[in-house]
Design an enzyme around this catalytic site. Sequence first.
Site, mmCIF file in Angstrom:
data_model
loop_
_atom_site.group_PDB
_atom_site.id
_atom_site.type_symbol
_atom_site.label_atom_id
_atom_site.label_comp_id
_atom_site.label_asym_id
_atom_site.label_seq_id
_atom_site.Cartn_x
_atom_site.Cartn_y
_atom_site.Cartn_z
ATOM 1 N N GLU A 1 23.125 -33.943 56.820
ATOM 2 C CA GLU A 1 22.382 -33.505 55.632
ATOM 3 C C GLU A 1 21.608 -32.219 55.888
ATOM 4 O O GLU A 1 20.399 -32.133 55.664
ATOM 5 C CB GLU A 1 21.458 -34.630 55.147
ATOM 6 C CG GLU A 1 22.269 -35.815 54.626
ATOM 7 C CD GLU A 1 21.429 -36.977 54.165
ATOM 8 O OE1 GLU A 1 21.806 -37.634 53.178
ATOM 9 O OE2 GLU A 1 20.392 -37.250 54.801
ATOM 10 N N GLU B 194 28.410 -42.766 55.887
ATOM 11 C CA GLU B 194 27.389 -43.712 55.448
ATOM 12 C C GLU B 194 27.901 -44.427 54.194
ATOM 13 O O GLU B 194 28.392 -43.780 53.271
ATOM 14 C CB GLU B 194 26.055 -43.025 55.139
ATOM 15 C CG GLU B 194 25.403 -42.365 56.343
ATOM 16 C CD GLU B 194 24.113 -41.631 56.006
ATOM 17 O OE1 GLU B 194 23.512 -41.929 54.952
ATOM 18 O OE2 GLU B 194 23.713 -40.745 56.789
#
Length: 1064
Positions: free
Chosen positions: A472, A542
């Site tokens: 991220e 994820e």
Amino acid sequence: MELITRPRGIPLQEVEGTPDYCNEHVFRRNTLPPRSYYIPPETSLSLNGRWDFHYASTPAEAPEIGTGGNWASITVPGHWQLQGHGIPHYTNVQYPIPVCPPYVPTENPTGTYRRLFEIPRGRGWTPDSQLRLRFDGVDSAYHVWVNGVLLGYAQGSRNPSEFDVTPYIHGDQANEVLVRVYQWSDGSYIEDQDQWWLSGIFRDVHLISFPAKTRIEDWFLRTDLDSNYENGCLEATIDVKATTVATVKVTVKELPENGGQEMSGAEGSLSKDGKLELSVPVKNPKKWTAETPHLYRVEISLSSDCGMIQTVHQNFGFRKVELKKGLICVNGKPIRIRGVNRHDHHARHGRAVPLHFIEEDLLLMKRHNINALRCSHYPSHPGLFSMADKLGLWVIDEADLECHGFYDAVARPQDIPEEMDYEERKKRTFPQAAKYTSDNPSWRAAYVDRMVQMVQRDKNHPSIIIWSLGNEAFYGQNHKAMYDYAKDVDPGRLVHYEGDAHASSADMYSYMYPTVDRLIELAKTEGVREDGSFEKPVVLCEYAHAMGNGPGGLQDYEDVFRSIPRLQGGFIWEWANHGLWKDAKDGKAYYAYGGDFGDVPNDGTFVMDGLLNSAHQPTPGLLELKKVIQPIVCCVSGDYLAVANLHDFADLRNVKATWTLAKFGDSHRTMASGTLELPPVAPGASADVELPFKVSSVRTDKETQLTVTFCTRDDTPWANAGHEVAWFQHLITNTKPGCVVSASPSRATSELTPLSCKQSGTTIVVEGKDFSITFDSARGFLTSWSRRAGTILLLEADPKTGAAIIPSFWRPPTDNDMRVSLPYWKRFGVNALTSQLRSMTVNAKSANGEQCGVEVVAETFLSPPVLSWGWLATTTYLVSNAGALTISVNLKPTGFMPKHVPRIGLNLRLGRHCHQRQPEVKWHGLGPGESYPDKCSAQRIGIWGPYPVREIQTPYDVPQENGNHMETRWVKVTVPNDASNVAGGLQISAGEPFHFQVSHHSTATIEAAAHPCDLVEEQQATLLRLDARVAGVGTAACGPGVREDKLVKVEEMKFSFMLEAVDF
């Protein structure tokens, strides 16, 4: 007398006027080149333990070198916030400091560490040794002094740094090391990884002695396999410092525990500093995989004419990682990833995690069928990887890099709502956010350094099959530079980065939290040519956010992973909660989350999102995952059991299968059991195993289930023989649940007496031989049920509603409800329904000309204030002469109603007699743990209990809805015998399988509780829920919500329950 001149130190600032910790170009000063992790056991001195410590609120107030000050004591490894200095601070995305990189706040807490040490005497600690001071983890930046001389600076919290301290050491007296650690640095902007902000020296510190003139500096071991993946070759690059002719020998041996046999070797020489390349062919070595983790020992020795200089050992495995036909392959075979994301975290020590604690984590993973681990979002403790090599786990090692907080810096001024489509939010924010650091050439060297440190430290571990560029951090030119470095240095591994949406510089497409439908679409379209071929696979780095009561929907993902080969699996977010143990001033103690330490801003409970609780004990989510991803699946086909082996490399030679045929009524009875002759089913293959009985020949009037379990035959490195790997249940015969099965004593007809029905004011009392049931005619409620002339109270009125039994649609919210469902439900007032009585009638029931019961029918309208919708509820209470109570409910919704609610059923308040004697629960249905429509795979049909009510609750770190039980045929809530041998309670059954939940805590109490210590039991009461429908739990805290067909729709429906008293 000879004068020894000590070298001068470096200046405090590399660029005068700019602190090192506010300069993105300065991240290492005077550090040694990175190398493979290796602490020589005989020539290393641990500096862990107690250090002197000084805490200042800003670097300017840190003590001057060589001066006094207010010194305390602190433990290393550790974090100062967990040892009485400052406070822990949790944020998920947002930065807790102003966003102005590379600058950090003036109020920058600074911890100064100090201790003395002496150089050991003995072999390897000679006066001409090279001495290194090694720090394996310091958060977030630090200067180092030895004997008053500033010798270096480093940052990169989860990366090691080594300093050559040889010139600064006094060999014959005590030496002082002083470390000044800064909480905030420019590195903090790229270390924004969803976790607690914790500072200090949190990993090991060592003083290490190496030979000074000629030594092994580093080594890089790679393996290659031939085109048949049979014979192997170890390619070894040995980095040597040499001042004379030196010989390097590389030998491959079996591990000592496997006999230590020498397999092959090679040697070479050099006479100056350089790299020596050696190839060691090994004929048909046993291959390393996560399922068959065979390790060899590589011995690297360095010698000269004067004898042996140095020997090091590295455990290693032969395996080859590559993309083949667009799939991740190891040793020529595509692999299936069943993984989890794992942070380094301990409830009392933060990221200073003891090795035994890490080992227990990995053992739990293996025991729960997990085969892969993503280090999120930084390189884990270096000891983890040797364990993964030995136990067998596919590992993604991830660079210490995340800068998610720039998203908030861009999005908030634009008032971009979180409800906006994610892809649209990305378009509006990600390019701007990347400009801060990821796509800023000024930060290129700092980014690449984080890749260099990870690769060089961990490069010799076979378990690591993929490097990751971080998490991220958007996408920019600096990621491309990281990728290029990894591919140049280590082309034998793949590279991952989810932020590279089109896999421009990644070897796979990676996604977070897509719905199953979107995942299928991505697999069919992203990077797919017109002919349907593709170059890169799809993984989920994820998915299935495991926050609180969840994750729901795991089976849906598993189904598509098994059906679409390009979808090679994923990693659950995440392994464990990050609660920090807190002893509060009010005497309470709990696992704390964001805000519990007065940390502002914070992201609250979002740090509690693991498959383990904060004590690293499995939650129901982990048990669900184990069942869903079990590597052996089967089904009954005629009189055969079709067994499929889903392993990629291991056959079933070490698996033992046992079976049980059992029938269930008011008790469990094993009809037959035994061991199945299971063939050694090859990986990816199936076999039909004949059952030892004819399925069609089973005759019984009871529900009959076949249960097959698959356990390890012999001990493994991660479990003892007999460990259950997989299980399966198959319904052989069925009976209609409910009244057909009754565990209560039968009553002779002669014992039954007609019922009396009396009314006084608004009270209606229906009485039988030894019981009394009371109704409130003003409100239409059943208010009590007593026995033995009122001395035993089975049901009593709830103080809030005035009813002992009432239709209900509410339950405490889960973490997964908070973002979407809870506001929706509350908008419709589902949590605030009131009851209006529309009519009530009482009638005697007869059969064959004789009274057989009394029927009470109440019509009520259940609706919230303000709004104009509700349920028209017709509730029929049928009281039989035998004392049984049947409750039938007909619901008709009207008005501007919600589309779905949390549940539909009844709330009951059991009488205080039950509560005073610690009631127990026994049931026939799914168990023993909790189950919900999208989280029930791990539970088996059986007769469970009796268990105390408290033991069938799930004690989540954050109190929430828990303890539902599905597929229930009957349930009994009873009290055990007392001194007078008196026992009894209630049994409930129904015409269809139902849900139940029982607790001593009210819904309001659970909703209001911040921590388990806030849960106050209802005074002398046990609360029972009986439900016809219950919603799934989903993963909407961060991901998809409940699947449409697992919601509880608002529609007309009917349900009924029978309640019977169990004799006291």
